[in-house]
Write an enzyme that holds these catalytic residues in place. Sequence first.
Site, PDB file in Angstrom:
ATOM      1  N   ARG A   1      32.932  27.814  30.133  1.00 48.72           N
ATOM      2  CA  ARG A   1      33.852  26.737  30.481  1.00 48.72           C
ATOM      3  C   ARG A   1      33.199  25.391  30.186  1.00 48.72           C
ATOM      4  NH1 ARG A   1      33.999  26.200  35.181  1.00 48.72           N
ATOM      5  NH2 ARG A   1      32.872  27.959  36.048  1.00 48.72           N
TER       6      ARG A   1
ATOM      7  N   TYR B   1      37.192  30.463  24.491  1.00 45.35           N
ATOM      8  CA  TYR B   1      36.508  31.104  25.621  1.00 45.35           C
ATOM      9  C   TYR B   1      37.485  31.362  26.772  1.00 45.35           C
ATOM     10  CZ  TYR B   1      33.813  31.884  29.764  1.00 45.35           C
ATOM     11  OH  TYR B   1      33.360  32.432  30.925  1.00 45.35           O
TER      12      TYR B   1
ATOM     13  N   GLY C   1      37.721  31.252  30.096  1.00 50.64           N
ATOM     14  CA  GLY C   1      38.062  30.278  31.141  1.00 50.64           C
ATOM     15  C   GLY C   1      38.812  29.073  30.607  1.00 50.64           C
TER      16      GLY C   1
ATOM     17  N   LYS D   1      41.984  30.362  35.190  1.00 53.84           N
ATOM     18  CA  LYS D   1      41.518  29.170  35.908  1.00 53.84           C
ATOM     19  C   LYS D   1      42.556  28.041  35.860  1.00 53.84           C
ATOM     20  CE  LYS D   1      37.542  31.116  36.659  1.00 53.84           C
ATOM     21  NZ  LYS D   1      37.233  31.613  37.994  1.00 53.84           N
TER      22      LYS D   1
ATOM     23  N   HIS E   1      39.332  30.340  44.834  1.00 50.41           N
ATOM     24  CA  HIS E   1      38.381  31.051  43.966  1.00 50.41           C
ATOM     25  C   HIS E   1      37.686  32.113  44.812  1.00 50.41           C
ATOM     26  CE1 HIS E   1      34.735  30.577  41.020  1.00 50.41           C
ATOM     27  NE2 HIS E   1      35.583  31.484  40.585  1.00 50.41           N
TER      28      HIS E   1
ATOM     29  N   SER F   1      30.975  30.511  40.433  1.00 56.17           N
ATOM     30  CA  SER F   1      30.993  31.417  39.285  1.00 56.17           C
ATOM     31  C   SER F   1      29.640  32.110  39.102  1.00 56.17           C
ATOM     32  CB  SER F   1      31.305  30.624  38.018  1.00 56.17           C
ATOM     33  OG  SER F   1      32.472  29.874  38.220  1.00 56.17           O
TER      34      SER F   1
ATOM     35  N   CYS G   1      28.057  34.305  40.862  1.00 54.41           N
ATOM     36  CA  CYS G   1      27.209  34.453  42.058  1.00 54.41           C
ATOM     37  C   CYS G   1      27.473  35.785  42.743  1.00 54.41           C
ATOM     38  CB  CYS G   1      27.456  33.316  43.046  1.00 54.41           C
ATOM     39  SG  CYS G   1      26.738  31.764  42.526  1.00 54.41           S
ATOM     40  N   GLY G   2      28.045  36.746  42.032  1.00 51.98           N
ATOM     41  CA  GLY G   2      28.150  38.094  42.593  1.00 51.98           C
ATOM     42  C   GLY G   2      29.501  38.435  43.204  1.00 51.98           C
TER      43      GLY G   2
ATOM     44  N   THR H   1      32.106  39.743  41.652  1.00 51.48           N
ATOM     45  CA  THR H   1      32.515  41.052  41.146  1.00 51.48           C
ATOM     46  C   THR H   1      31.684  42.146  41.821  1.00 51.48           C
ATOM     47  OG1 THR H   1      33.137  39.988  39.079  1.00 51.48           O
ATOM     48  CG2 THR H   1      32.962  42.380  39.030  1.00 51.48           C
ATOM     49  N   ASN H   2      30.391  41.888  42.031  1.00 52.64           N
ATOM     50  CA  ASN H   2      29.548  42.899  42.695  1.00 52.64           C
ATOM     51  C   ASN H   2      30.000  43.145  44.128  1.00 52.64           C
ATOM     52  OD1 ASN H   2      27.980  43.285  40.462  1.00 52.64           O
ATOM     53  ND2 ASN H   2      26.325  41.938  41.123  1.00 52.64           N
TER      54      ASN H   2
ATOM     55  N   ASP I   1      38.197  37.557  41.721  1.00 50.66           N
ATOM     56  CA  ASP I   1      37.966  36.153  41.333  1.00 50.66           C
ATOM     57  C   ASP I   1      38.913  35.158  41.996  1.00 50.66           C
ATOM     58  OD1 ASP I   1      36.499  34.282  39.758  1.00 50.66           O
ATOM     59  OD2 ASP I   1      38.159  34.166  38.334  1.00 50.66           O
TER      60      ASP I   1
ATOM     61  N   ASN J   1      26.325  34.552  29.542  1.00 46.88           N
ATOM     62  CA  ASN J   1      27.702  34.533  30.047  1.00 46.88           C
ATOM     63  C   ASN J   1      28.581  35.498  29.243  1.00 46.88           C
ATOM     64  OD1 ASN J   1      29.771  33.630  31.798  1.00 46.88           O
ATOM     65  ND2 ASN J   1      30.487  32.127  30.300  1.00 46.88           N
ATOM     66  N   SER J   2      27.962  36.559  28.697  1.00 46.22           N
ATOM     67  CA  SER J   2      28.780  37.551  27.982  1.00 46.22           C
ATOM     68  C   SER J   2      29.646  38.291  29.010  1.00 46.22           C
ATOM     69  CB  SER J   2      27.907  38.520  27.184  1.00 46.22           C
ATOM     70  OG  SER J   2      26.925  39.101  28.010  1.00 46.22           O
ATOM     71  N   ARG J   3      30.776  38.791  28.558  1.00 50.54           N
ATOM     72  CA  ARG J   3      31.805  39.257  29.502  1.00 50.54           C
ATOM     73  C   ARG J   3      32.384  40.596  29.102  1.00 50.54           C
ATOM     74  NH1 ARG J   3      33.384  35.526  33.826  1.00 50.54           N
ATOM     75  NH2 ARG J   3      32.006  33.769  33.514  1.00 50.54           N
TER      76      ARG J   3
ATOM     77  N   ARG K   1      24.553  30.176  46.044  1.00 54.01           N
ATOM     78  CA  ARG K   1      23.253  30.688  45.601  1.00 54.01           C
ATOM     79  C   ARG K   1      22.236  29.627  45.978  1.00 54.01           C
ATOM     80  NH1 ARG K   1      21.603  33.968  41.097  1.00 54.01           N
ATOM     81  NH2 ARG K   1      23.761  34.526  40.678  1.00 54.01           N
TER      82      ARG K   1
ATOM     83  N   ASP L   1      23.543  46.530  50.334  1.00 57.42           N
ATOM     84  CA  ASP L   1      23.087  46.208  51.686  1.00 57.42           C
ATOM     85  C   ASP L   1      23.818  44.994  52.269  1.00 57.42           C
ATOM     86  OD1 ASP L   1      21.171  48.270  52.279  1.00 57.42           O
ATOM     87  OD2 ASP L   1      19.996  47.455  50.612  1.00 57.42           O
TER      88      ASP L   1
HETATM   89  C1  OXD Z   1      34.285  31.693  36.310  1.00 62.15           C
HETATM   90  C2  OXD Z   1      34.911  32.967  35.934  1.00 62.15           C
HETATM   91  O1  OXD Z   1      33.762  30.978  35.438  1.00 62.15           O
HETATM   92  O2  OXD Z   1      35.424  33.640  36.835  1.00 62.15           O
HETATM   93  O3  OXD Z   1      34.325  31.368  37.509  1.00 62.15           O
HETATM   94  O4  OXD Z   1      34.935  33.321  34.748  1.00 62.15           O
HETATM   95 MN    MN Z   2      35.466  32.660  38.729  1.00 57.83          MN
END
Ligand code: OXD
Ligand code: MN
Length: 590
Positions: A81, A209, A211, A218, A238, A260, A262-263, A265-266, A287, A373-375, A406, A501
């Site tokens: 972005r 890209y 975003g 977004k 977000h 963005s 910072c985990g 998706t995890n 997201d 930032n590969s996706r 973070r 955890d």
């Molecule tokens: C971001 C994304 O940049 O979700 O926040 O791709």
């Molecule tokens: Mn995002």
Amino acid sequence: MGEPSLRVPAPPSGAPEAVDRWVEAVRRLTDPARVHWCTGSEAEAAELTAAMLASGELERLNEERFPRSVLYRSNPNDVARVEQVTFVCTRREADAGPNNHWLAPDAAHRRMDDLFRGAMRGRTMYVLPYCMGPIDSPYARCGVEITDSAYVVLNMRIMTRMGSAALARIARDGSFVRGLHSTGELDPVRRFIMHFPEELTIKSFGSGYGGNALLGKKCHALRIASWQARDEGWLAEHMLLVAIDSPAGETHYVAAAFPSACGKTNLAMLIPPAKMPGWRVRTIGDDIAWLHPGPDGRLFAINPEAGYFGVAPGTNSKSNFNAYEMVRHDTIFTNVALTADREPWWEGLDGRPAIDWQGRRYDPSNGAAAHPNSRFTVSARQNPCYATEAELAAGVPISAIVFGGRRRTLAPLVYEARDWRHGVLVGAGVASETTAAAAGQVGVLRRDPMAMKPFCGYNFADYWGHWLSVGERLSRPPRLFHVNWFRQDADGRFLWPGFGDNLRVLEWMLDRVAGRASARETPIGLMPAREDLDLDGLALAAGAIDELLGVDRLAWRSELEQLAAEFDRYGARLPAALRAELNDVARRLG
Ligand code: OXD
Ligand code: MN
């Protein structure tokens, strides 16, 4: 660029007249060789994919190990972005606020229309009707994106409910968000992402890209939707959304806002640690969440998206087993590396890269093999822990909202806001070290209120005021928390193991929701004592838990001074209640 040879007559019968008129105006401006109205069908996607494979824009991956998956390499100058050229164009500058870059709508339209004039000559103009949210949900909102990028079409088909059903809903709703996109010449100095919230319009030029180009994400679901939400009394955030099932058979729904990469998706796909049998985390979204005060005084959420546009590096069968399984078929990879067997590869996976993200033979002296930032773009339904509640028209009731950033230092592992009003201050105080998801320096601390700094489509002062007013309409509001999974010791080692955890921390939150867990008062909020957390089986470093659950008053005072200075930028528009909350915390700190 190779051109797919689709010839579909425009417009399909039943296209609402307003869409039709707008498409015609854009056609005249951009002068494409052909117009293609997208239906969203499998056959259409297959035909577009075949054409892009033939032209070399896409590459097929190892078909046996990653069936029906492809690799797209973007221009190396177009990988994230671009916040410096992202604008909110409101009639009054103050409505966009100090948190946004602003341009007057007339000037912005002129600049963009100059760029778009003739920009699609020789190209196909795709018209994509899409719906953000379950197609029959009263909370869903529709848009139409016009783009000259087949890559955007393939991604939007995964990320949204795209095609004929959305067009039918637009006809019923009578309104839609207009999104105009062209990759242009990918010239960084002719690259702008402009939002016109008062006109429900987006114009994006010069970037392919995600975003910047998948306008449903977004641009629509956050920047434009946050504006719509303010007018209509809801919140566009977000945030990931999860269902958490406990061994006792309770299910709670939790929303969590993190900046963005910072985990989110995890956390959205968390696998419980072996020490927590009977727990299950299921994903509603990773997201974006749209949150609505419901008729019973609770807050209800939908995920407006239908897929994930996730960060690949770091994803592996240990860090995120579900995500790794999910991307093993029918996935679009962008800017990852390849192994000698043409499997996608990124840092954090076993094995070795042979070709880097720019298509060169891998040479460590050129840097990372996969772009940081590969996706991956993948349908949510491929997620082994997909929550079918994601399809509920009425959404799910939220028990807890979690903010996080973070931060190497300062912010403790977890604390709870005293009430909604204090929680708005906690959210407004989020700060985080920057990541590769946006162009610019990585690892620098910046203020990122509610993780919305790049995404709030209006003045943050008004946004915080809106958060306060939404809280007033909730008789059964969710509890609000702040977490930090990223605390480090003086030698840069993480103090908390993170990943699965993190459920130990979520368990304490849900026990708070159920009124089962105790908490101690601290100046910054309510915190667990070490015995309130289930730490069984964790090999934490000596002293780590004290550090993770400590409040350094001196450091917090300086944090509050920085936050107060940030608030000063908003002048008299800042809600007095927020300033009062900040003063209360300052007083408690002494
Ligand atoms: C971001 C994304 O940049 O979700 O926040 O791709
Ligand atoms: Mn995002």
